[in-house]
Design a protein around this motif. Structure first.
Motif, PDB file in Angstrom:
ATOM      1  N   ALA A 195      23.059  74.434  -1.049  1.00  0.00           N
ATOM      2  CA  ALA A 195      24.119  73.364  -1.443  1.00  0.00           C
ATOM      3  C   ALA A 195      24.333  72.999  -2.933  1.00  0.00           C
ATOM      4  CB  ALA A 195      23.928  72.078  -0.764  1.00  0.00           C
ATOM      5  N   ALA A 196      25.725  73.293  -3.390  1.00  0.00           N
ATOM      6  CA  ALA A 196      25.798  73.181  -4.864  1.00  0.00           C
ATOM      7  C   ALA A 196      27.139  72.443  -4.994  1.00  0.00           C
ATOM      8  CB  ALA A 196      25.988  74.539  -5.502  1.00  0.00           C
ATOM      9  N   ILE A 197      26.985  71.671  -6.130  1.00  0.00           N
ATOM     10  CA  ILE A 197      28.318  71.009  -6.464  1.00  0.00           C
ATOM     11  C   ILE A 197      28.983  71.911  -7.609  1.00  0.00           C
ATOM     12  CG2 ILE A 197      29.185  68.969  -7.675  1.00  0.00           C
ATOM     13  CD1 ILE A 197      26.640  67.496  -6.446  1.00  0.00           C
ATOM     14  N   PHE A 255      31.189  69.753  -3.224  1.00  0.00           N
ATOM     15  CA  PHE A 255      30.197  70.601  -2.413  1.00  0.00           C
ATOM     16  C   PHE A 255      30.404  71.710  -1.936  1.00  0.00           C
ATOM     17  CE2 PHE A 255      27.706  66.328  -2.259  1.00  0.00           C
ATOM     18  CZ  PHE A 255      26.423  66.855  -2.714  1.00  0.00           C
ATOM     19  N   PHE A 256      29.730  72.722  -2.145  1.00  0.00           N
ATOM     20  CA  PHE A 256      29.805  74.227  -1.311  1.00  0.00           C
ATOM     21  C   PHE A 256      28.360  74.566  -0.788  1.00  0.00           C
ATOM     22  CE2 PHE A 256      33.161  74.175  -4.294  1.00  0.00           C
ATOM     23  CZ  PHE A 256      34.516  74.721  -3.465  1.00  0.00           C
ATOM     24  N   ILE A 257      28.508  75.354   0.168  1.00  0.00           N
ATOM     25  CA  ILE A 257      27.017  76.015   0.629  1.00  0.00           C
ATOM     26  C   ILE A 257      27.439  77.535   0.619  1.00  0.00           C
ATOM     27  CG2 ILE A 257      26.391  74.392   2.186  1.00  0.00           C
ATOM     28  CD1 ILE A 257      26.836  76.142   4.508  1.00  0.00           C
ATOM     29  N   GLN A 285      19.438  86.101 -15.690  1.00  0.00           N
ATOM     30  CA  GLN A 285      20.532  86.782 -16.621  1.00  0.00           C
ATOM     31  C   GLN A 285      21.815  86.447 -16.046  1.00  0.00           C
ATOM     32  OE1 GLN A 285      19.891  91.048 -16.013  1.00  0.00           O
ATOM     33  NE2 GLN A 285      20.574  91.526 -18.294  1.00  0.00           N
ATOM     34  N   GLU A 286      22.067  86.522 -14.836  1.00  0.00           N
ATOM     35  CA  GLU A 286      23.227  85.968 -14.000  1.00  0.00           C
ATOM     36  C   GLU A 286      23.087  85.214 -12.732  1.00  0.00           C
ATOM     37  OE1 GLU A 286      25.404  89.601 -11.864  1.00  0.00           O
ATOM     38  OE2 GLU A 286      25.184  89.843 -13.864  1.00  0.00           O
ATOM     39  N   LEU A 287      23.929  84.297 -12.537  1.00  0.00           N
ATOM     40  CA  LEU A 287      23.793  83.789 -11.217  1.00  0.00           C
ATOM     41  C   LEU A 287      25.170  83.767 -10.516  1.00  0.00           C
ATOM     42  CD1 LEU A 287      22.178  82.010  -9.137  1.00  0.00           C
ATOM     43  CD2 LEU A 287      23.008  80.053 -10.630  1.00  0.00           C
ATOM     44  N   LYS A 288      25.136  84.096  -9.387  1.00  0.00           N
ATOM     45  CA  LYS A 288      26.201  84.124  -8.227  1.00  0.00           C
ATOM     46  C   LYS A 288      26.017  83.450  -7.383  1.00  0.00           C
ATOM     47  CE  LYS A 288      28.140  88.218  -7.631  1.00  0.00           C
ATOM     48  NZ  LYS A 288      28.590  89.793  -7.515  1.00  0.00           N
ATOM     49  N   LEU A 289      27.071  82.596  -6.712  1.00  0.00           N
ATOM     50  CA  LEU A 289      27.015  81.983  -5.553  1.00  0.00           C
ATOM     51  C   LEU A 289      27.743  82.489  -4.517  1.00  0.00           C
ATOM     52  CD1 LEU A 289      26.585  78.418  -6.498  1.00  0.00           C
ATOM     53  CD2 LEU A 289      24.990  79.919  -5.730  1.00  0.00           C
ATOM     54  N   LYS A 290      27.241  83.554  -3.663  1.00  0.00           N
ATOM     55  CA  LYS A 290      27.852  84.423  -2.919  1.00  0.00           C
ATOM     56  C   LYS A 290      28.600  83.990  -1.535  1.00  0.00           C
ATOM     57  CE  LYS A 290      27.569  89.379  -1.375  1.00  0.00           C
ATOM     58  NZ  LYS A 290      27.035  89.435  -0.129  1.00  0.00           N
ATOM     59  N   SER A 291      29.792  84.255  -1.312  1.00  0.00           N
ATOM     60  CA  SER A 291      30.272  84.093  -0.009  1.00  0.00           C
ATOM     61  C   SER A 291      30.030  85.100   1.005  1.00  0.00           C
ATOM     62  CB  SER A 291      31.742  83.811  -0.086  1.00  0.00           C
ATOM     63  OG  SER A 291      32.202  82.752  -0.682  1.00  0.00           O
ATOM     64  N   PHE A 299      28.258  72.815 -12.654  1.00  0.00           N
ATOM     65  CA  PHE A 299      27.506  73.341 -11.557  1.00  0.00           C
ATOM     66  C   PHE A 299      26.334  72.603 -11.454  1.00  0.00           C
ATOM     67  CE2 PHE A 299      23.864  76.042 -10.777  1.00  0.00           C
ATOM     68  CZ  PHE A 299      23.908  76.371  -9.316  1.00  0.00           C
ATOM     69  N   PHE A 300      25.940  72.101 -10.310  1.00  0.00           N
ATOM     70  CA  PHE A 300      24.647  71.571 -10.000  1.00  0.00           C
ATOM     71  C   PHE A 300      24.062  72.154  -8.768  1.00  0.00           C
ATOM     72  CE2 PHE A 300      22.109  67.868  -8.290  1.00  0.00           C
ATOM     73  CZ  PHE A 300      21.223  67.948  -9.117  1.00  0.00           C
TER      74      PHE A 300
END
Length: 156
Positions: free
Chosen positions: A95-97, A102-104, A118-124, A140-141
């Motif tokens: 769970a991220a803001i 809010f998203f999951i 190195q990098e961060l992706k929040l993936k669907s 982002f949080f």
């Protein structure tokens, strides 16, 4: 960009929820399936709250809206438990803001040879939805890690 897809609640009651399992094990596979998890509870009862919630102070129920994770079986209207204060691991559902919503999403970090992010992706997990590429400019949080999801199979 999609609208936020998670509604957060607070655990109001942390009293035990005791259920007695069936005397017969439930097999989900063919012959030789593993025995029921209920056999792990020798006193013939299961405290569901204790099973699901390790820390009631840092665990929050959430209701999911949208189908951005449908390809991994997380659907619109499902419920989840989110625990704050634990470190997200690669491929966790988090769970991220993001931009105040809010998203999951699936947590997909990439590390260099020195184990530095190195990098961060929040993936669907649905091709109809975009991923979030998190960078220094992204508001982002990381709010918590989804530990359980639930679905109501039959409305009573």
């Amino acid at each position: 960009m999609e609208d936020g897809n998670l509604e957060i609640f607070k655990l109001e009651n942390t009293e035990p929820l005791i259920l007695k399992p069936l005397n017969e094990s439930l097999k989900a596979g063919g012959y030789g399936s593993f025995p029921s998890a209920a056999l792990d509870f020798p006193d013939d009862s299961i405290d569901f709250l204790k099973l699901l919630v390790k820390d009631p102070i840092t665990t929050f129920p959430g209701r999911i809206s949208g189908d951005s994770l449908k390809d991994i079986g997380v659907l619109d209207g499902d419920w989840c438990l989110i625990q704050k204060g634990i470190e997200a691991e690669p491929n966790d559902i988090v769970a991220a803001i993001i931009e105040n919503q809010f998203f999951i999403k699936r947590f997909k970090p990439k590390y260099d040879e020195n184990n530095q992010l190195q990098e961060l992706k929040l993936k669907s997990e649905n091709p109809d939805f975009s991923h979030f590429e998190i960078n220094d400019e992204t508001e982002f949080f990381l709010w918590g890690v989804v530990t359980w999801t639930f679905r109501n199979w039959r409305k009573l």
